[in-house]
Write an enzyme that holds these catalytic residues in place. Structure first.
Site, PDB file in Angstrom:
ATOM      1  N   SER A   1      36.622  25.183  39.480  1.00  0.00           N
ATOM      2  CA  SER A   1      37.885  25.896  39.232  1.00  0.00           C
ATOM      3  C   SER A   1      39.043  24.926  39.369  1.00  0.00           C
ATOM      4  O   SER A   1      38.967  23.974  40.155  1.00  0.00           O
ATOM      5  CB  SER A   1      38.032  27.016  40.267  1.00  0.00           C
TER       6      SER A   1
ATOM      7  N   GLY B   1      24.370  34.646  38.471  1.00  0.00           N
ATOM      8  CA  GLY B   1      25.434  35.641  38.276  1.00  0.00           C
ATOM      9  C   GLY B   1      25.614  35.988  36.807  1.00  0.00           C
ATOM     10  O   GLY B   1      26.720  36.309  36.371  1.00  0.00           O
TER      11      GLY B   1
ATOM     12  N   ASN C   1      24.881  38.524  35.226  1.00  0.00           N
ATOM     13  CA  ASN C   1      25.050  39.959  34.917  1.00  0.00           C
ATOM     14  C   ASN C   1      26.500  40.346  34.666  1.00  0.00           C
ATOM     15  O   ASN C   1      26.769  41.457  34.231  1.00  0.00           O
ATOM     16  CB  ASN C   1      24.491  40.824  36.060  1.00  0.00           C
ATOM     17  N   SER C   2      27.427  39.434  34.952  1.00  0.00           N
ATOM     18  CA  SER C   2      28.840  39.861  34.934  1.00  0.00           C
ATOM     19  C   SER C   2      29.766  38.752  34.444  1.00  0.00           C
ATOM     20  O   SER C   2      29.401  37.567  34.499  1.00  0.00           O
ATOM     21  CB  SER C   2      29.206  40.259  36.374  1.00  0.00           C
ATOM     22  N   GLY C   3      30.945  39.129  33.978  1.00  0.00           N
ATOM     23  CA  GLY C   3      32.038  38.200  33.716  1.00  0.00           C
ATOM     24  C   GLY C   3      31.652  36.960  32.917  1.00  0.00           C
ATOM     25  O   GLY C   3      31.010  37.031  31.856  1.00  0.00           O
TER      26      GLY C   3
ATOM     27  N   TYR D   1      38.473  28.789  49.482  1.00  0.00           N
ATOM     28  CA  TYR D   1      37.927  28.876  48.115  1.00  0.00           C
ATOM     29  C   TYR D   1      38.161  27.543  47.394  1.00  0.00           C
ATOM     30  O   TYR D   1      37.264  27.028  46.725  1.00  0.00           O
ATOM     31  CB  TYR D   1      38.601  30.036  47.361  1.00  0.00           C
TER      32      TYR D   1
ATOM     33  N   GLY E   1      29.538  34.557  33.526  1.00  0.00           N
ATOM     34  CA  GLY E   1      28.098  34.288  33.443  1.00  0.00           C
ATOM     35  C   GLY E   1      27.457  35.084  32.313  1.00  0.00           C
ATOM     36  O   GLY E   1      26.632  34.569  31.551  1.00  0.00           O
TER      37      GLY E   1
HETATM   38  N1  LIG Z   1      37.933  34.818  37.504  1.00  0.00           N
HETATM   39  C1  LIG Z   1      38.654  33.717  37.666  1.00  0.00           C
HETATM   40  O1  LIG Z   1      39.883  33.717  37.536  1.00  0.00           O
HETATM   41  C2  LIG Z   1      37.968  32.400  37.949  1.00  0.00           C
HETATM   42  C3  LIG Z   1      38.723  31.221  37.881  1.00  0.00           C
HETATM   43  C4  LIG Z   1      38.094  29.991  38.111  1.00  0.00           C
HETATM   44  C5  LIG Z   1      36.744  29.970  38.432  1.00  0.00           C
HETATM   45  N2  LIG Z   1      36.033  31.148  38.502  1.00  0.00           N
HETATM   46  C6  LIG Z   1      34.610  31.057  38.827  1.00  0.00           C
HETATM   47  O2  LIG Z   1      33.886  31.617  37.746  1.00  0.00           O
HETATM   48  C7  LIG Z   1      32.606  32.059  38.230  1.00  0.00           C
HETATM   49  C8  LIG Z   1      32.298  33.432  37.656  1.00  0.00           C
HETATM   50  O3  LIG Z   1      33.242  34.357  38.157  1.00  0.00           O
HETATM   51  P1  LIG Z   1      33.734  35.628  37.334  1.00  0.00           P
HETATM   52  O4  LIG Z   1      35.211  35.507  37.198  1.00  0.00           O
HETATM   53  O5  LIG Z   1      32.904  35.826  36.134  1.00  0.00           O
HETATM   54  O6  LIG Z   1      33.493  36.789  38.412  1.00  0.00           O
HETATM   55  P2  LIG Z   1      32.463  38.027  38.450  1.00  0.00           P
HETATM   56  O7  LIG Z   1      32.586  38.840  37.228  1.00  0.00           O
HETATM   57  O8  LIG Z   1      32.738  38.680  39.756  1.00  0.00           O
HETATM   58  O9  LIG Z   1      31.034  37.333  38.474  1.00  0.00           O
HETATM   59  C9  LIG Z   1      30.539  36.717  39.626  1.00  0.00           C
HETATM   60  C10 LIG Z   1      29.050  36.759  39.613  1.00  0.00           C
HETATM   61  O10 LIG Z   1      28.573  36.103  40.810  1.00  0.00           O
HETATM   62  C11 LIG Z   1      27.572  36.955  41.363  1.00  0.00           C
HETATM   63  N3  LIG Z   1      27.384  36.704  42.792  1.00  0.00           N
HETATM   64  C12 LIG Z   1      28.288  36.819  43.790  1.00  0.00           C
HETATM   65  N4  LIG Z   1      27.692  36.573  44.973  1.00  0.00           N
HETATM   66  C13 LIG Z   1      26.398  36.309  44.726  1.00  0.00           C
HETATM   67  C14 LIG Z   1      25.270  36.015  45.518  1.00  0.00           C
HETATM   68  N5  LIG Z   1      25.334  35.991  46.847  1.00  0.00           N
HETATM   69  N6  LIG Z   1      24.072  35.777  44.922  1.00  0.00           N
HETATM   70  C15 LIG Z   1      23.969  35.839  43.579  1.00  0.00           C
HETATM   71  N7  LIG Z   1      24.988  36.141  42.767  1.00  0.00           N
HETATM   72  C16 LIG Z   1      26.182  36.380  43.331  1.00  0.00           C
HETATM   73  C17 LIG Z   1      28.076  38.354  41.098  1.00  0.00           C
HETATM   74  O11 LIG Z   1      27.045  39.298  41.298  1.00  0.00           O
HETATM   75  P3  LIG Z   1      27.386  40.882  41.487  1.00  0.00           P
HETATM   76  O12 LIG Z   1      27.711  41.406  40.119  1.00  0.00           O
HETATM   77  O13 LIG Z   1      26.133  41.431  42.064  1.00  0.00           O
HETATM   78  O14 LIG Z   1      28.556  40.961  42.406  1.00  0.00           O
HETATM   79  C18 LIG Z   1      28.497  38.199  39.647  1.00  0.00           C
HETATM   80  O15 LIG Z   1      27.371  38.259  38.802  1.00  0.00           O
HETATM   81  C19 LIG Z   1      32.693  31.990  39.745  1.00  0.00           C
HETATM   82  O16 LIG Z   1      32.038  30.830  40.200  1.00  0.00           O
HETATM   83  C20 LIG Z   1      34.185  31.866  40.029  1.00  0.00           C
HETATM   84  O17 LIG Z   1      34.445  31.183  41.234  1.00  0.00           O
HETATM   85  C21 LIG Z   1      36.617  32.357  38.264  1.00  0.00           C
END
Ligand SMILES: NC(=O)c1ccc[n+]([C@@H]2O[C@H](COP(=O)([O-])OP(=O)(O)OC[C@H]3O[C@@H](n4cnc5c(N)ncnc54)[C@H](OP(=O)(O)O)[C@@H]3O)[C@@H](O)[C@H]2O)c1
Length: 311
Positions: free
Chosen positions: A140, A10, A12-14, A180, A16
């Site tokens: 998380s 992942g 490509n976004s956020g 989750y 990651g």
């Molecule tokens: N945001 C929060 O508040 C928060 C808090 C605690 C933990 N987290 C954790 O932090 C991590 C990153 O999340 P983020 O906040 O950066 O969100 P995000 O911007 O939505 O990034 C999530 C990434 O996961 C990828 N992904 C989702 N399903 C997938 C699949 N089936 N195969 C491969 N890649 C997949 C997405 O790809 P696409 O771009 O193609 O959708 C995207 O690159 C996650 O594990 C999340 O649970 C987030």
């Protein structure tokens, strides 16, 4: 530094993207492999990251964690590229899927992607990871949800119940959020069990969990109109600051990258890093019997063969 490759799922976004960017910026001898499901998004991220970092060694390999075929094919695709030695895997991709969805193999999506997909990926790739390599799972603080969602920290009981939610069951938003939490608790249990197994096998590879905090600047928040997104983002940022849960892709991405690049993390294993500070996790996450059961049931659910199970 010798040349090293880091895989970021992942990427490509956020979080990651920010993590990969900070590693790429640290030293041009790092090769970054963004393991992404969407080739267009991956190409755009590579272009942006090269511009932002000046590091040209940024690539992508297709990975859909919601498809076991794709996870198993990943290794073959990766090997063909002849990247420098594999040093790290950052298991970052994740989602909190409501309404209910299923992976290609019929697992509930959140558990399937966050835990099962990454569990298989890391086990598949482990024989390629350098002796002093580092693996990180993004977990998380939701493994121990705020008191208004759950009075007690949830405990793991059965991976089959997490993987196969009855097709006729209609869980409420609260139940889905607890799913989750269970998926992220599974990441932590998996880290603790993997650290023990690596140690027992005499391997020096480290494995740790990371909590980025509540980040409103990634794509994780629910989709909807711009106004709705802005309101949710502002509201959750305020609550996160008041409850010491605040994070951001920018700051947490830097902290996550340090777990790969910094000498201070050499030899650190089986720990939970909360935005830069090693802290304790919920009481149920230290249940060793639960961790062993999760490991064994995950291997069964994934129908893993002996070659895929070094540990
Ligand atoms: N945001 C929060 O508040 C928060 C808090 C605690 C933990 N987290 C954790 O932090 C991590 C990153 O999340 P983020 O906040 O950066 O969100 P995000 O911007 O939505 O990034 C999530 C990434 O996961 C990828 N992904 C989702 N399903 C997938 C699949 N089936 N195969 C491969 N890649 C997949 C997405 O790809 P696409 O771009 O193609 O959708 C995207 O690159 C996650 O594990 C999340 O649970 C987030």
């Amino acid at each position: 530094m010798e040349k090293r490759t880091v895989i970021v799922t992942g990427g490509n976004s956020g979080l990651g993207y920010q993590c990969a960017k900070n590693i790429a910026m640290k030293d041009k001898d790092y090769t970054l492999v963004l393991a992404c499901r969407n080739p267009e998004k991956a190409a755009k991220a590579i272009q942006d990251m090269k511009t932002e970092t000046g590091n040209e060694n940024i690539y992508s390999v297709a990975l859909d964690l919601a498809s076991l075929d794709s996870v198993r094919t990943f290794k073959e695709l990766y090997k063909k590229e002849n990247f420098p030695p594999l040093y790290s895997i950052v298991c970052n991709a994740g989602l909190n899927r409501t309404p209910l969805e299923y992976t290609k193999d019929g697992f509930e999506m959140t558990f399937g992607v966050c835990h099962l997909g990454h569990f298989l990926l890391v086990n598949e790739m482990l024989d390629m990871v350098a002796e002093d390599g580092r693996i990180v799972f993004v977990a998380s603080d939701m493994h121990r949800p705020p008191i208004m969602m759950s009075l007690t920290a949830p405990a793991f009981t059965d991976a089959y119940k997490l993987a196969y939610l009855g097709k006729n069951e209609k869980p409420s938003g609260k139940d889905m959020n607890l799913r989750y939490s269970m998926a992220k608790l599974s990441n932590i249990l998996c880290v603790y069990e993997m650290a023990d197994r690596l140690n027992a096998a005499g391997k020096k590879i480290t494995v740790n969990a990371f909590n980025p905090g509540l980040m409103a600047d990634t794509n994780f928040m629910p989709t909807g109109s711009k106004v709705k997104k802005a309101l949710i983002s502002a509201g959750s940022t305020m609550v996160a600051k008041l409850t010491n849960r605040y994070g951001s892709g920018l700051t947490s991405g830097k902290e996550l990258a340090k777990m790969i690049t910094e000498e201070s993390f050499a030899g650190v294993t089986g720990k939970y890093n909360d935005r830069g500070t090693i802290t304790k996790t919920s009481e149920p996450s230290y249940d060793k019997k639960a961790a062993k059961k999760l490991w064994e049931q995950s291997a069964e659910l994934l129908k893993m063969n002996q070659d895929e199970m070094i540990l």
